[in-house]
Design a protein around this motif. Structure first.
Motif, PDB file in Angstrom:
ATOM      1  N   MET A   1      -9.346 -21.339 -34.007  1.00 44.40           N
ATOM      2  CA  MET A   1      -9.586 -20.711 -32.706  1.00 44.40           C
ATOM      3  C   MET A   1      -8.279 -20.148 -32.176  1.00 44.40           C
ATOM      4  O   MET A   1      -7.242 -20.818 -32.200  1.00 44.40           O
ATOM      5  N   SER A   2      -8.307 -18.889 -31.691  1.00 42.88           N
ATOM      6  CA  SER A   2      -7.107 -18.239 -31.177  1.00 42.88           C
ATOM      7  C   SER A   2      -6.684 -18.873 -29.859  1.00 42.88           C
ATOM      8  O   SER A   2      -7.447 -19.584 -29.201  1.00 42.88           O
ATOM      9  N   SER A   3      -5.448 -18.577 -29.449  1.00 44.15           N
ATOM     10  CA  SER A   3      -4.954 -19.127 -28.188  1.00 44.15           C
ATOM     11  C   SER A   3      -5.770 -18.610 -27.004  1.00 44.15           C
ATOM     12  O   SER A   3      -6.017 -19.348 -26.047  1.00 44.15           O
ATOM     13  N   ARG A   4      -6.191 -17.337 -27.043  1.00 38.87           N
ATOM     14  CA  ARG A   4      -6.997 -16.797 -25.955  1.00 38.87           C
ATOM     15  C   ARG A   4      -8.369 -17.469 -25.902  1.00 38.87           C
ATOM     16  O   ARG A   4      -8.880 -17.775 -24.818  1.00 38.87           O
ATOM     17  N   ALA A   5      -8.955 -17.720 -27.083  1.00 43.20           N
ATOM     18  CA  ALA A   5     -10.243 -18.407 -27.116  1.00 43.20           C
ATOM     19  C   ALA A   5     -10.113 -19.809 -26.533  1.00 43.20           C
ATOM     20  O   ALA A   5     -10.981 -20.270 -25.778  1.00 43.20           O
ATOM     21  N   ARG A   6      -9.011 -20.492 -26.860  1.00 44.31           N
ATOM     22  CA  ARG A   6      -8.792 -21.837 -26.284  1.00 44.31           C
ATOM     23  C   ARG A   6      -8.603 -21.748 -24.774  1.00 44.31           C
ATOM     24  O   ARG A   6      -9.092 -22.603 -24.027  1.00 44.31           O
ATOM     25  N   GLN A   7      -7.900 -20.702 -24.329  1.00 43.75           N
ATOM     26  CA  GLN A   7      -7.696 -20.534 -22.892  1.00 43.75           C
ATOM     27  C   GLN A   7      -9.030 -20.299 -22.182  1.00 43.75           C
ATOM     28  O   GLN A   7      -9.297 -20.890 -21.124  1.00 43.75           O
ATOM     29  N   ILE A   8      -9.864 -19.450 -22.755  1.00 43.51           N
ATOM     30  CA  ILE A   8     -11.171 -19.168 -22.165  1.00 43.51           C
ATOM     31  C   ILE A   8     -11.990 -20.448 -22.072  1.00 43.51           C
ATOM     32  O   ILE A   8     -12.569 -20.773 -21.021  1.00 43.51           O
ATOM     33  N   ALA A   9     -12.046 -21.172 -23.184  1.00 41.57           N
ATOM     34  CA  ALA A   9     -12.807 -22.425 -23.195  1.00 41.57           C
ATOM     35  C   ALA A   9     -12.251 -23.411 -22.173  1.00 41.57           C
ATOM     36  O   ALA A   9     -13.011 -24.093 -21.463  1.00 41.57           O
ATOM     37  N   GLY A  10     -10.919 -23.477 -22.057  1.00 33.98           N
ATOM     38  CA  GLY A  10     -10.300 -24.393 -21.109  1.00 33.98           C
ATOM     39  C   GLY A  10     -10.635 -24.062 -19.669  1.00 33.98           C
ATOM     40  O   GLY A  10     -10.927 -24.962 -18.853  1.00 33.98           O
ATOM     41  N   VAL A  11     -10.613 -22.767 -19.328  1.00 33.37           N
ATOM     42  CA  VAL A  11     -10.938 -22.346 -17.956  1.00 33.37           C
ATOM     43  C   VAL A  11     -12.387 -22.680 -17.629  1.00 33.37           C
ATOM     44  O   VAL A  11     -12.700 -23.217 -16.555  1.00 33.37           O
ATOM     45  N   VAL A  12     -13.285 -22.383 -18.557  1.00 34.08           N
ATOM     46  CA  VAL A  12     -14.701 -22.664 -18.310  1.00 34.08           C
ATOM     47  C   VAL A  12     -14.937 -24.158 -18.143  1.00 34.08           C
ATOM     48  O   VAL A  12     -15.626 -24.595 -17.204  1.00 34.08           O
ATOM     49  N   LEU A  13     -14.357 -24.968 -19.028  1.00 40.77           N
ATOM     50  CA  LEU A  13     -14.552 -26.419 -18.948  1.00 40.77           C
ATOM     51  C   LEU A  13     -13.965 -26.990 -17.660  1.00 40.77           C
ATOM     52  O   LEU A  13     -14.553 -27.890 -17.044  1.00 40.77           O
ATOM     53  N   ARG A  14     -12.814 -26.468 -17.241  1.00 39.91           N
ATOM     54  CA  ARG A  14     -12.201 -26.966 -16.009  1.00 39.91           C
ATOM     55  C   ARG A  14     -13.092 -26.700 -14.800  1.00 39.91           C
ATOM     56  O   ARG A  14     -13.295 -27.576 -13.956  1.00 39.91           O
ATOM     57  N   HIS A  15     -13.638 -25.503 -14.741  1.00 38.17           N
ATOM     58  CA  HIS A  15     -14.496 -25.170 -13.597  1.00 38.17           C
ATOM     59  C   HIS A  15     -15.820 -25.932 -13.655  1.00 38.17           C
ATOM     60  O   HIS A  15     -16.356 -26.341 -12.612  1.00 38.17           O
ATOM     61  N   GLN A  16     -16.342 -26.146 -14.859  1.00 35.69           N
ATOM     62  CA  GLN A  16     -17.587 -26.903 -14.951  1.00 35.69           C
ATOM     63  C   GLN A  16     -17.372 -28.380 -14.602  1.00 35.69           C
ATOM     64  O   GLN A  16     -18.261 -29.027 -14.037  1.00 35.69           O
ATOM     65  N   ALA A  17     -16.188 -28.892 -14.916  1.00 36.33           N
ATOM     66  CA  ALA A  17     -15.874 -30.271 -14.510  1.00 36.33           C
ATOM     67  C   ALA A  17     -15.854 -30.388 -12.986  1.00 36.33           C
ATOM     68  O   ALA A  17     -16.334 -31.376 -12.407  1.00 36.33           O
TER      69      ALA A  17
END
Length: 456
Positions: A1-17
């Motif tokens: 997974m690219s760094s941007r893909a990890r960033q996208i996933a991280g932002v989504v997970l943070r907001h869903q938390a």
């Protein structure tokens, strides 16, 4: 997974938390959890930047594929970002024209008047007179708006779309989604954004719009200055007026709100049913009322096109709404690509009839139940419940019609768009049916429609 893909996933997970926390980890009830999750998606998209803001706007027109909560949140998406320094904008101008902004315009203002995810707008004045493709001459010294694509915006959007598409393909492979096709959604989105990234496309549509309404003294579009326009820079007439959110100020100046509300609604119907090209991104920031009692349309970055056949069938669908005719709605929706499986026709017809019956007649019920939006979004949700595919552009058209209704009601809250549409659609269909070839083909249907009008 690219760094941007990890960033996208991280932002989504943070907001869903955060959404889980807001809903007491689901203990506050499913409705509150859905609402909190939808809000989290919107906030994540706004944080992730231009590509996701534009994707959210596309999601907002697909109530057939996304929940009511997500659609509502995406409709509230804020496409406003901090302005870039003027030096960065001036560098884009220099790159496009090989000259500094001060050599091209007089009084190029460094402070922008608007700043969005893809572009920002600066005021300036023309150094010399210019005669546009359509309309009167713009004299030397005339105020203009200079729209400039933000540096790096196009590259960032394309990169994000590529990452999002890979993530969507992975989700599809794992069978994690059933109701929607995220890859097809992203392909539709990518094509739309590519058009928006070339400001010459917007300029050409603005010119065509001005030509279409050349004989209408109420409707206005900014005149385009082509020698000062390129792929990333668009120079156009600066129109003075009030946004629809500033109706109190306009009212104090004597603006005829009822007349403009009705005329504006009919003007949009002309775009759809007569010209076959329409402004598909109408919202309160893109429509002005002017001191001269005119309606000014701005920002033609997102537009829709219809063939003559599509215009005819869409007019028939609108007539089905006006006269509450589910058979007509299904027949002509099928011609537009809404294919209902034979085994579901009776059920869909019954549910569509119930939706149409719920629409209050003029003077009855509430604005909500007598609105086009109530019908349009309800129809999309009905098709979505039965797994019926919505053709590309169909949802965007319904969203546009619903938005026009909302804008008209900002001017005059009591306006009845369905009643306003009735004489207009009748005139358009009468003109179409006057064609001898069409008349021969449609005579039986025309007789039935006339009888329905007489007894309604």
């Amino acid at each position: 997974m690219s760094s941007r893909a990890r960033q996208i996933a991280g932002v989504v997970l943070r907001h869903q938390a955060r959404a889980l926390a807001r809903s007491a980890f689901g203990l506050a009830g499913r409705a509150r959890l859905r609402a909190a999750s939808a809000r989290a998606w919107r906030e994540a998209f706004e944080e992730l930047g231009p590509a996701f803001i534009k994707l959210g706007q596309l999601i907002s027109v697909r109530p057939d594929e996304f929940s009511d909560e997500i659609v509502a949140q995406m409709q509230a998406m804020q496409d406003a970002v901090p302005a870039l320094p003027a030096a960065a904008i001036r560098e884009v101008v220099r790159s496009e024209f090989g000259r500094d902004a001060d050599e091209l315009w007089d009084c190029f203002e460094d402070e922008p008047v608007a700043s969005a995810s893809i572009a920002q707008v600066h005021r300036a004045r023309l150094k010399r007179a210019y005669r546009p493709v359509w309309g009167g001459e713009l004299p030397a010294g005339a105020r203009v708006a200079v729209k400039v694509i933000r540096p790096g915006a196009a590259e960032a959007i394309r990169a994000d779309v590529a990452v999002a598409r890979r993530l969507a393909e992975a989700v599809v492979r794992r069978g994690l989604v059933r109701r929607i096709d995220p890859v097809a959604l992203l392909d539709e989105f990518a094509a739309s954004v590519e058009r928006e990234l070339d400001l010459r496309v917007e300029g050409r549509f603005a010119d065509r719009f001005a030509f279409d309404f050349r004989d209408d003294p109420v409707v206005q579009a900014p005149r385009i200055v082509w020698p000062l326009t390129a792929r990333r820079v668009l120079t156009m007439e600066f129109i003075e007026g009030w946004r629809l959110t500033e109706v109190d100020r306009a009212l104090a100046e004597g603006v005829d709100f009822y007349g403009l509300a009705v005329h504006g609604a009919e003007a949009f119907m002309r775009q759809v049913f007569v010209y076959g090209r329409y402004h598909a991104d109408l919202h309160p920031a893109n429509v002005f009322v002017t001191p001269e009692n005119r309606i000014a349309y701005l920002d033609f970055g997102i537009v829709g096109y219809l063939t003559p056949q599509e215009r005819y069938h869409i007019t028939q669908v609108m007539a089905a709404l006006v006269y509450r005719d589910p058979d007509r709605a299904l027949t002509h929706s099928a011609e537009l690509g809404v294919h209902v499986p034979p085994e579901k026709v009776q059920t869909v017809r019954r549910e569509l009839g119930e939706l149409l019956d719920a629409l209050a007649r003029p003077g009855e019920g509430t604005n909500e139940t007598s609105s086009f939006a109530h019908f349009g979004y309800g129809f999309l949700r009905l098709l979505g419940r039965h797994g019926i595919e919505i053709p590309s552009g169909y949802g965007m058209l319904i969203k546009s019609l619903a938005t026009v209704e909302g804008c008209s009601r900002m001017l005059y809250p009591e306006i009845d768009i369905i009643a306003t549409a009735q004489p207009f659609t009748t005139r358009v269909l009468a003109k179409a049916l006057a064609d001898p070839a069409v008349l021969r083909e449609r005579m039986p249907e025309a007789v039935r429609a006339a009888l329905r009008v007489l007894v309604s």
